[in-house]
Design a protein around this motif. Structure first.
Motif, PDB file in Angstrom:
ATOM      1  N   ILE A 114     -54.376 -37.306  12.082  1.00 58.04           N
ATOM      2  CA  ILE A 114     -55.639 -36.700  12.512  1.00 58.04           C
ATOM      3  C   ILE A 114     -55.430 -35.838  13.752  1.00 58.04           C
ATOM      4  O   ILE A 114     -55.978 -34.736  13.861  1.00 58.04           O
ATOM      5  N   ASN A 115     -54.631 -36.360  14.684  1.00 58.45           N
ATOM      6  CA  ASN A 115     -54.367 -35.609  15.924  1.00 58.45           C
ATOM      7  C   ASN A 115     -53.633 -34.294  15.652  1.00 58.45           C
ATOM      8  O   ASN A 115     -53.917 -33.269  16.283  1.00 58.45           O
ATOM      9  N   ASN A 116     -52.697 -34.327  14.702  1.00 62.21           N
ATOM     10  CA  ASN A 116     -51.888 -33.143  14.410  1.00 62.21           C
ATOM     11  C   ASN A 116     -52.575 -32.165  13.462  1.00 62.21           C
ATOM     12  O   ASN A 116     -52.257 -30.969  13.465  1.00 62.21           O
ATOM     13  N   TYR A 117     -53.525 -32.675  12.663  1.00 58.63           N
ATOM     14  CA  TYR A 117     -54.239 -31.814  11.710  1.00 58.63           C
ATOM     15  C   TYR A 117     -55.743 -32.057  11.838  1.00 58.63           C
ATOM     16  O   TYR A 117     -56.385 -32.611  10.934  1.00 58.63           O
ATOM     17  N   PRO A 118     -56.334 -31.661  12.960  1.00 56.07           N
ATOM     18  CA  PRO A 118     -57.767 -31.949  13.208  1.00 56.07           C
ATOM     19  C   PRO A 118     -58.717 -31.283  12.216  1.00 56.07           C
ATOM     20  O   PRO A 118     -59.840 -31.746  12.043  1.00 56.07           O
ATOM     21  N   ASP A 119     -58.274 -30.222  11.555  1.00 55.64           N
ATOM     22  CA  ASP A 119     -59.139 -29.514  10.603  1.00 55.64           C
ATOM     23  C   ASP A 119     -58.775 -29.817   9.149  1.00 55.64           C
ATOM     24  O   ASP A 119     -59.226 -29.127   8.233  1.00 55.64           O
ATOM     25  N   SER A 120     -57.984 -30.838   8.937  1.00 55.51           N
ATOM     26  CA  SER A 120     -57.518 -31.164   7.589  1.00 55.51           C
ATOM     27  C   SER A 120     -58.654 -31.629   6.685  1.00 55.51           C
ATOM     28  O   SER A 120     -59.624 -32.251   7.128  1.00 55.51           O
ATOM     29  N   LYS A 121     -58.500 -31.353   5.396  1.00 54.55           N
ATOM     30  CA  LYS A 121     -59.475 -31.833   4.405  1.00 54.55           C
ATOM     31  C   LYS A 121     -59.402 -33.359   4.268  1.00 54.55           C
ATOM     32  O   LYS A 121     -60.315 -33.981   3.713  1.00 54.55           O
ATOM     33  N   PHE A 122     -58.304 -33.952   4.766  1.00 53.61           N
ATOM     34  CA  PHE A 122     -58.141 -35.406   4.695  1.00 53.61           C
ATOM     35  C   PHE A 122     -58.612 -36.110   5.978  1.00 53.61           C
ATOM     36  O   PHE A 122     -58.453 -37.326   6.096  1.00 53.61           O
ATOM     37  N   ARG A 123     -59.159 -35.367   6.907  1.00 57.08           N
ATOM     38  CA  ARG A 123     -59.526 -35.940   8.205  1.00 57.08           C
ATOM     39  C   ARG A 123     -60.563 -37.063   8.072  1.00 57.08           C
ATOM     40  O   ARG A 123     -60.376 -38.158   8.607  1.00 57.08           O
ATOM     41  N   GLU A 124     -61.659 -36.786   7.369  1.00 58.49           N
ATOM     42  CA  GLU A 124     -62.723 -37.786   7.246  1.00 58.49           C
ATOM     43  C   GLU A 124     -62.231 -39.032   6.508  1.00 58.49           C
ATOM     44  O   GLU A 124     -62.514 -40.161   6.907  1.00 58.49           O
ATOM     45  N   GLU A 125     -61.470 -38.800   5.440  1.00 56.68           N
ATOM     46  CA  GLU A 125     -60.928 -39.936   4.692  1.00 56.68           C
ATOM     47  C   GLU A 125     -59.978 -40.755   5.558  1.00 56.68           C
ATOM     48  O   GLU A 125     -59.995 -41.989   5.516  1.00 56.68           O
ATOM     49  N   SER A 126     -59.168 -40.076   6.364  1.00 56.47           N
ATOM     50  CA  SER A 126     -58.231 -40.779   7.249  1.00 56.47           C
ATOM     51  C   SER A 126     -58.980 -41.637   8.259  1.00 56.47           C
ATOM     52  O   SER A 126     -58.585 -42.774   8.544  1.00 56.47           O
ATOM     53  N   SER A 127     -60.075 -41.108   8.792  1.00 54.56           N
ATOM     54  CA  SER A 127     -60.893 -41.867   9.748  1.00 54.56           C
ATOM     55  C   SER A 127     -61.479 -43.106   9.087  1.00 54.56           C
ATOM     56  O   SER A 127     -61.507 -44.196   9.687  1.00 54.56           O
ATOM     57  N   ASN A 128     -61.930 -42.975   7.852  1.00 53.78           N
ATOM     58  CA  ASN A 128     -62.479 -44.125   7.124  1.00 53.78           C
ATOM     59  C   ASN A 128     -61.405 -45.167   6.840  1.00 53.78           C
ATOM     60  O   ASN A 128     -61.670 -46.376   6.898  1.00 53.78           O
ATOM     61  N   LEU A 129     -60.208 -44.706   6.548  1.00 49.77           N
ATOM     62  CA  LEU A 129     -59.102 -45.638   6.294  1.00 49.77           C
ATOM     63  C   LEU A 129     -58.769 -46.433   7.560  1.00 49.77           C
ATOM     64  O   LEU A 129     -58.503 -47.640   7.494  1.00 49.77           O
ATOM     65  N   ILE A 130     -58.785 -45.753   8.695  1.00 57.40           N
ATOM     66  CA  ILE A 130     -58.517 -46.429   9.974  1.00 57.40           C
ATOM     67  C   ILE A 130     -59.578 -47.498  10.226  1.00 57.40           C
ATOM     68  O   ILE A 130     -59.255 -48.614  10.666  1.00 57.40           O
ATOM     69  N   LYS A 131     -60.838 -47.182   9.938  1.00 54.79           N
ATOM     70  CA  LYS A 131     -61.924 -48.157  10.116  1.00 54.79           C
ATOM     71  C   LYS A 131     -61.689 -49.388   9.243  1.00 54.79           C
ATOM     72  O   LYS A 131     -61.889 -50.526   9.683  1.00 54.79           O
ATOM     73  N   GLN A 132     -61.272 -49.161   7.999  1.00 56.94           N
ATOM     74  CA  GLN A 132     -61.003 -50.284   7.097  1.00 56.94           C
ATOM     75  C   GLN A 132     -59.853 -51.152   7.610  1.00 56.94           C
ATOM     76  O   GLN A 132     -59.918 -52.388   7.558  1.00 56.94           O
ATOM     77  N   LEU A 133     -58.818 -50.511   8.121  1.00 61.11           N
ATOM     78  CA  LEU A 133     -57.671 -51.259   8.641  1.00 61.11           C
ATOM     79  C   LEU A 133     -58.051 -52.041   9.893  1.00 61.11           C
ATOM     80  O   LEU A 133     -57.600 -53.178  10.086  1.00 61.11           O
ATOM     81  N   ARG A 134     -58.880 -51.444  10.733  1.00 64.37           N
ATOM     82  CA  ARG A 134     -59.328 -52.144  11.941  1.00 64.37           C
ATOM     83  C   ARG A 134     -60.212 -53.335  11.593  1.00 64.37           C
ATOM     84  O   ARG A 134     -60.206 -54.342  12.300  1.00 64.37           O
ATOM     85  N   LYS A 135     -60.964 -53.224  10.513  1.00 66.38           N
ATOM     86  CA  LYS A 135     -61.768 -54.353  10.048  1.00 66.38           C
ATOM     87  C   LYS A 135     -60.862 -55.525   9.669  1.00 66.38           C
ATOM     88  O   LYS A 135     -61.200 -56.688   9.888  1.00 66.38           O
ATOM     89  N   LYS A 136     -59.719 -55.196   9.119  1.00 65.49           N
ATOM     90  CA  LYS A 136     -58.747 -56.226   8.747  1.00 65.49           C
ATOM     91  C   LYS A 136     -58.197 -56.918  10.000  1.00 65.49           C
ATOM     92  O   LYS A 136     -58.066 -58.153  10.043  1.00 65.49           O
ATOM     93  N   LEU A 137     -57.884 -56.127  11.025  1.00 63.08           N
ATOM     94  CA  LEU A 137     -57.416 -56.700  12.293  1.00 63.08           C
ATOM     95  C   LEU A 137     -58.519 -57.549  12.933  1.00 63.08           C
ATOM     96  O   LEU A 137     -58.245 -58.607  13.508  1.00 63.08           O
TER      97      LEU A 137
END
Length: 298
Positions: free
Chosen positions: A141-164
């Protein structure tokens, strides 16, 4: 009916044998381009295991050109689609390094991180892999702030943090459940709950955690040595007040109030005993001074 079943099974077996025989013939090909074409054909049909085997054999000997780039890219996807996520992570990352100018380089970097997301273990196991996946997704996300995968990547991080979060929640509860009358375990329970509240301030588990903190601190005070009891009962009172302040309508309040009332009474009782003991010492000290003074006047 049985005859039709036998015929069907015979046809299935014949097809499988023919298919395996065809695949083995392709594997024996010495023409690199024909073998690559066959691998791409298997890939597009979704037969990633066969495509992967062929690509594994020809990618190391391919030299330059678009075929090598795409073959390497397909190979990484074959690992991904067959559930070999660690290898997929490695191959996607390697692809982005070797073919940095490729139109697929950014997608490869995303897929390397996504592969780690897919490989993240269940919450009750070691979460080192989950932390690595979060770091790689955040770096993406930091390296590609305008990526089409940005929103999905943020959601994936949220899911992983829920696991932690779930892991930390279960760990904090386990300390209390393991031995509710063990001082060391109860101290660890309070510490883990405090850490959880700090690390996950918006967690849905925090109301329960606040109650468990009151209960653990009360049990700790009750089980501890006498000269530390008042301090620990007072902390149980503070934890109860924090619970009330943050969750004034909590279903845990009635149960927590019992620990609060006992903690208040015990704290007052110990304070009175300490005051009486202190007064007795002062009186004894005063009497001793008088006796010494009278003796010196004689």
């Amino acid at each position: 009916m049985h005859k039709q079943t036998h015929i069907f099974l015979f046809l299935v077996i014949a097809i499988l044998v023919s298919s395996c025989g065809k695949f083995e013939k392709i594997r024996k090909l010495t023409d690199e381009k024909k073998k690559y074409a066959a691998a791409v054909n298997y890939y597009k049909k979704g037969e990633f295991d066969k495509a992967g085997i062929l690509l594994e054999e020809i990618v190391p000997i391919m030299k330059g050109g678009d075929d090598q780039e795409m073959a390497t890219f397909y190979q990484a996807y074959c690992d991904y689609h067959t559930g070999n996520y660690q290898m997929a992570n490695f191959r996607f990352k390697k692809f982005a390094e070797v073919f940095a100018r490729s139109e697929y380089a950014e997608e490869a970097i995303y897929m390397s991180a996504y592969s780690l997301y897919k490989d993240s273990p269940q919450f009750n196991l070691d979460q080192s892999g989950t932390l690595t996946a979060i770091n790689e997704l955040q770096n993406y996300i930091n390296n590609y702030p305008d990526s089409k995968f940005r929103e999905e990547s943020s959601n994936l991080i949220k899911q992983l943090r829920k696991k932690l979060e779930r892991k930390a929640y279960e760990k904090a509860k386990l300390y209390y459940k393991t031995s509710p009358f063990n001082v060391a375990t109860l101290k660890s329970a309070v510490i883990e709950i405090t850490n959880f509240q700090r690390d996950y301030p918006d967690s849905d588990y925090n109301e329960e955690m606040a109650f468990l903190k009151v209960m653990s601190q009360y049990e700790l005070a009750k089980s501890t040595v006498e000269h530390k009891q008042k301090e620990r009962y007072d902390e149980a009172v503070l934890f109860y007040q924090a619970l009330v302040d943050k969750y004034p309508k909590s279903d845990y309040l009635k149960r927590a109030e019992k620990f609060y009332d006992i903690s208040m009474k015990e704290s007052d009782r110990i304070a009175k005993l300490e005051a009486e003991y202190k007064a007795a010492l002062e009186k004894e000290k005063s009497n001793t001074s008088k006796v010494v003074g009278a003796g010196s006047n004689q």
